[in-house]
Design a protein around this motif. Structure first.
Motif, PDB file in Angstrom:
ATOM      1  N   GLN A  69       0.713  -1.320   0.003  1.00 18.33           N
ATOM      2  CA  GLN A  69       0.258   0.172  -0.035  1.00 18.33           C
ATOM      3  C   GLN A  69       0.786   0.975  -0.092  1.00 18.33           C
ATOM      4  O   GLN A  69       0.193   2.287  -1.149  1.00 18.33           O
ATOM      5  CB  GLN A  69      -0.782  -0.146   1.463  1.00 18.33           C
ATOM      6  CG  GLN A  69      -1.823  -0.995   1.277  1.00 18.33           C
ATOM      7  CD  GLN A  69      -3.261  -1.259   1.827  1.00 18.33           C
ATOM      8  OE1 GLN A  69      -3.231  -0.159   2.769  1.00 18.33           O
ATOM      9  NE2 GLN A  69      -3.667  -1.982   2.347  1.00 18.33           N
TER      10      GLN A  69
ATOM     11  N   ALA B 119      -0.233   3.808  -3.549  1.00 20.68           N
ATOM     12  CA  ALA B 119      -0.696   4.939  -3.088  1.00 20.68           C
ATOM     13  C   ALA B 119      -1.041   5.536  -4.086  1.00 20.68           C
ATOM     14  O   ALA B 119      -2.541   5.595  -4.313  1.00 20.68           O
ATOM     15  CB  ALA B 119      -1.062   4.979  -1.547  1.00 20.68           C
TER      16      ALA B 119
ATOM     17  N   THR C  13      -5.301   6.687   2.822  1.00 24.87           N
ATOM     18  CA  THR C  13      -4.064   5.778   1.903  1.00 24.87           C
ATOM     19  C   THR C  13      -2.733   6.387   2.047  1.00 24.87           C
ATOM     20  O   THR C  13      -1.499   6.549   1.746  1.00 24.87           O
ATOM     21  CB  THR C  13      -4.871   4.822   0.588  1.00 24.87           C
ATOM     22  OG1 THR C  13      -4.956   6.467  -0.441  1.00 24.87           O
ATOM     23  CG2 THR C  13      -5.553   4.175   0.324  1.00 24.87           C
TER      24      THR C  13
ATOM     25  N   TYR D 257      -8.821  -1.314   7.977  1.00 22.93           N
ATOM     26  CA  TYR D 257      -9.285  -0.231   6.631  1.00 22.93           C
ATOM     27  C   TYR D 257     -11.152  -0.164   6.287  1.00 22.93           C
ATOM     28  O   TYR D 257     -11.089   0.770   6.291  1.00 22.93           O
ATOM     29  CB  TYR D 257      -8.223  -1.447   5.617  1.00 22.93           C
ATOM     30  CG  TYR D 257      -8.321  -0.972   4.019  1.00 22.93           C
ATOM     31  CD1 TYR D 257      -8.064   0.124   4.431  1.00 22.93           C
ATOM     32  CD2 TYR D 257      -8.964  -1.057   3.292  1.00 22.93           C
ATOM     33  CE1 TYR D 257      -7.768   1.137   3.210  1.00 22.93           C
ATOM     34  CE2 TYR D 257      -9.087  -0.479   2.046  1.00 22.93           C
ATOM     35  CZ  TYR D 257      -8.580   0.488   1.798  1.00 22.93           C
ATOM     36  OH  TYR D 257      -8.088   0.848   0.628  1.00 22.93           O
TER      37      TYR D 257
END
Length: 385
Positions: free
Chosen positions: A225, A229, A274, A329
């Motif tokens: 991530q 992102a 994010t 998340y």
């Protein structure tokens, strides 16, 4: 998502308040099976095949996503709920309600439980006449004759009279004619694409679906991530802007409304979660420029699902790159959505809690969601007056 198929169903009653039984059966068909597309006139005929009271008969066209076996099972349960009892000897008898599947497009079904087309329909004027009201050009897939032709050729000369009473369409008052653009939003796995697709099919709306499957950064993002992102969010923003600009630019040329399974502002919500602070600052500036140029939804619907149900849905749909999504998340996404919605005073928004509902397999759940959407739409109309 299955597209609805059109079932042609015969309704008959010769006990008690016959018209009331037909209407109650039609109401239940709408609630449990699908949209009532067309309704024939109501006809009175003598009992066929036995000595009994005269029947009232009608035919309806119903759009349903359920299989033929599921529709048959639901029809039998509707009959039972309305007091129908079947003879063990399978002889003709008086009945409060009789429901039969007549046709299902070009399909031919020959099983122990169900035969479609109905094997005797061509010999029964009380079926052919009301069916010709709503489907005169429909072709019998075995006999290769239209319904109007079969009516002319049938050997049944039983007297039949059209009555003045009519059956009402239980779904006729519902619709989205006063909305040009509805956006359905929700967390990952909430069911927004399924709901938007069903609405588009049932109300002949233009459908806009997010093209997330084509994004090459999405699988990489779920693996790393931090690294992916920013390119992910930028690519999503660019694609959403392009898609909505193209599809909504001419939406006013269509007689039907538009329904989408996302709104572009979701880009800002996911980016907030994010991206690093400096990345988000840059992203927010670009988003502000783009957002001003886009057409905004008349109605924004947010589907709320609890986290456990979201994880179940994600697991069930089986996308490999989603299987490691953590509850935290999803919780953060939901919090961000709700915070954004509360901060916006210029959007017409409806939050619908669908936890515990299965609107794909349970039509009553689906209809309850539509009623909530229609309710907020009517409130908006009243405010404009």
């Amino acid at each position: 998502m299955k597209s609805p198929k059109t079932f042609y169903i015969a309704l008959g009653s010769n006990k008690g308040n016959r018209l009331k039984f037909l209407q109650m059966a039609l109401d239940k068909i709408y609630l449990e099976i699908g949209e009532v597309l067309q309704i024939s006139g109501v006809y009175e005929t003598p009992a066929w095949g036995f000595e009994g009271e005269a029947f009232l008969n009608a035919c309806v066209a119903v759009g349903s996503r359920f299989s033929s076996e599921e529709v048959l099972d639901k029809l039998l349960k509707i009959e039972t709920s309305l007091g129908r009892s079947r003879s063990v000897a399978h002889t003709y008898q008086n009945r409060s309600i009789d429901l039969d599947i007549l046709l299902l497009g070009e399909e031919i079904i020959d099983s122990d439980l169900l035969k479609v087309p109905h094997p005797q329909m061509q010999n029964r004027k009380f079926v052919l006449l009301p069916l010709s009201d709503i489907a005169p050009k429909e072709i019998h897939p075995v006999l290769q004759r239209s319904i109007s032709q079969l009516l002319l050729e049938t050997g049944d000369v039983s007297p039949i009279d059209r009555v003045t009473e009519k059956l009402g369409n239980p779904g006729k008052s519902r619709g989205f004619q006063n909305c040009n653009y509805i956006a359905i939003e929700g967390n990952i796995g909430a069911g927004k694409t399924s709901l938007a697709t069903m609405i588009s099919q049932d109300f002949n709306a233009k459908l806009i679906l997010e093209r997330f499957k084509d994004n090459p950064f999405l699988p990489k993002f779920y693996e790393d991530q931090h690294r992916y992102a920013f390119p992910l969010e930028m690519s999503f923003l660019a694609d959403r802007y392009q898609q909505l600009s193209d599809d909504l630019a001419q939406y006013d040329l269509f007689t039907d409304f538009v329904v989408s399974d996302y709104d572009v502002f979701k880009s800002l919500i996911f980016a907030k979660i994010t991206l690093q602070e400096d990345e988000y600052s840059l992203y927010n500036k670009l988003f502000g420029i783009i957002y001003k140029e886009l057409v905004k939804p008349d109605l924004y619907v947010y589907l709320y699902q609890n986290t456990d149900r979201l994880l179940e849905n994600i697991k069930t749909r089986g996308r490999d790159y989603e299987q490691n999504i953590q509850p935290e998340y999803l919780i953060n996404i939901n919090k961000s959505y709700l915070a954004y919605i509360k901060s916006q005073t210029n959007i017409n928004v409806k939050i619908i809690d669908i936890t515990g509902k299965d609107f794909i397999n349970n039509r009553e759940d689906y209809l309850s969601i539509l009623e909530e959407i229609a309710g907020i739409r009517e409130e908006k109309i009243e405010k404009r007056k």
